[in-house]
Design an enzyme around this catalytic site. Structure first.
Site: not given
Length: 382
Positions: A115, A145, A229
């Protein structure tokens, strides 16, 4: 005269009491010391330093370990800039973090989250010293992911050591390193503990508000904020034990962050680096959970027995797919695979992706027009 005698007696009594107290204390110390020595226990009394010093040394040592671990890994943690083109021109659409995990010749490889790089028309990696280098997307996997980038290794100072997530225990120290809220806070480190292992978090891949997969994650209370992230979750040995990915972002929830365990990430990283994608077994069908279909439809139109409340409905079969060759038909209901109950689409995918390989033949238990049958299907890659 009588008063003087009383005073003398009182003084003598006090002196006797003090003497007996001192004597009693000496005897007590002698007895305790004798017993300890008889048990093989040595006693050492340090009158020069306060006893609290021992705890202070332990705390200081732990803090020193944290500092050393952060210093060891930080140069391998980078920023990721997602650059996108639009009618208004080219601009930075978002930032995240990444970890340099491998250097080979004049190239280095960076792992981050899918993402973080999604929909990017160009990618830029910002090294720990602020140097910006162009990055090439090698491969990406929405299901886990994860994504892998390649950069020029000229300015790379450090490659992270990847640890073994099987050795991770609840309660051990965990440190998250990344770039929360953008590059303004690059290289931030937050410390906590491992709060939970083998957590399964539902993931909606296609945005239809339905879970498509359950990602296995490590839970930590080390602060993980937007921008973290793709960054590293490390132990006190300076080993990366997870790739930070998700956070429950609700006002009433605090201290719950998630990281993809390194043992789950490694095979995905290897597939992305080698093939540009994760090659998973492929059936060639579109499916829907039986639990989402009204009971009247199940009974009247599909003829499904009332006691069958689990499984997945085949909504479509692709031309030339393994499913078509095996004879699967539209409106078939798959209830088991190789004897394992299929509750939902997620449970079917988990068996296919975790227990099967391309080329394997699986046996599907199917209800067709209300009647049970079996289908032999040979899996291939898409």
């Amino acid at each position: 005269m009588l008063d003087d005698e009383k005073n003398v007696h009182r003084k003598q009594y006090k002196r006797s009491g003090i003497a007996f107290s001192v004597l009693g204390a000496i005897i007590a110390v002698f007895i305790v010391t004798t017993v300890f020595q008889w048990k093989g226990i040595s006693i050492e009394i340090n009158t020069e330093e306060p006893t609290a010093q021992a705890d202070e040394v332990n705390i200081g040592q732990n803090q020193e370990d944290v500092t050393q671990a952060v210093n060891e890994v930080s140069p391998a943690v980078v920023g990721i800039s997602n650059i996108q083109s639009s009618a208004q021109g080219t601009q930075q659409a978002g930032t995240g973090s990444g970890v340099i995990y491998k250097e080979e010749g004049d190239q280095a490889f960076v792992v981050t989250n899918h993402h973080v790089i999604e929909n990017a028309s160009a990618l830029e990696v910002i090294l720990s010293d602020g140097t910006k280098v162009e990055a090439e997307l090698i491969g990406s996997d929405p299901l886990t992911d994860l994504a892998v980038l390649q950069i020029d290794s000229e300015h790379v100072e450090k490659v992270a050591d990847l640890g073994n997530a099987d050795d991770v225990e609840i309660g051990q120290t965990a440190i998250a390193i990344g770039n929360p809220l953008g590059m303004e806070f690059a290289g931030s480190a937050t410390k906590g503990i491992i709060s939970g292992l083998n957590r399964n978090i539902p993931v909606d891949i296609n945005g239809d508000q339905q879970a498509d997969w359950q990602t296995e994650v490590i839970q930590t209370d080390a602060a993980i904020n937007p921008g973290n992230s793709g960054g590293a979750l490390i132990n006190l040995q300076g080993e990366v034990i997870g790739i930070n990915s998700m956070k429950i972002a609700q006002a009433e929830v605090e201290g719950i962050g998630f990281s993809i365990p390194m043992n789950a990430a490694k095979p995905v990283i290897e597939d992305l680096e080698t093939n540009g994608e994760v090659q998973r077994p492929y059936m060639g069908v579109s499916l829907q959970d039986v639990s989402q279909i009204p009971n009247p439809v199940l009974e009247s139109e599909l003829g499904l027995p009332a006691d069958i409340t689990h499984g997945v409905l085949v909504q479509g079969v692709e031309e030339g797919s393994p499913a078509q060759e095996a004879g699967l038909e539209r409106y078939d209901v798959i209830t088991a695979i190789d004897g394992n109950k299929v509750d939902t689409l997620i449970s079917l995918r988990q068996y296919l992706y975790n227990q099967s390989q391309n080329g394997d033949t699986v046996e599907l238990e199917v209800y067709r027009d209300g009647n049970p049958t079996t289908v032999q299907l040979t899996l291939t890659s898409q």
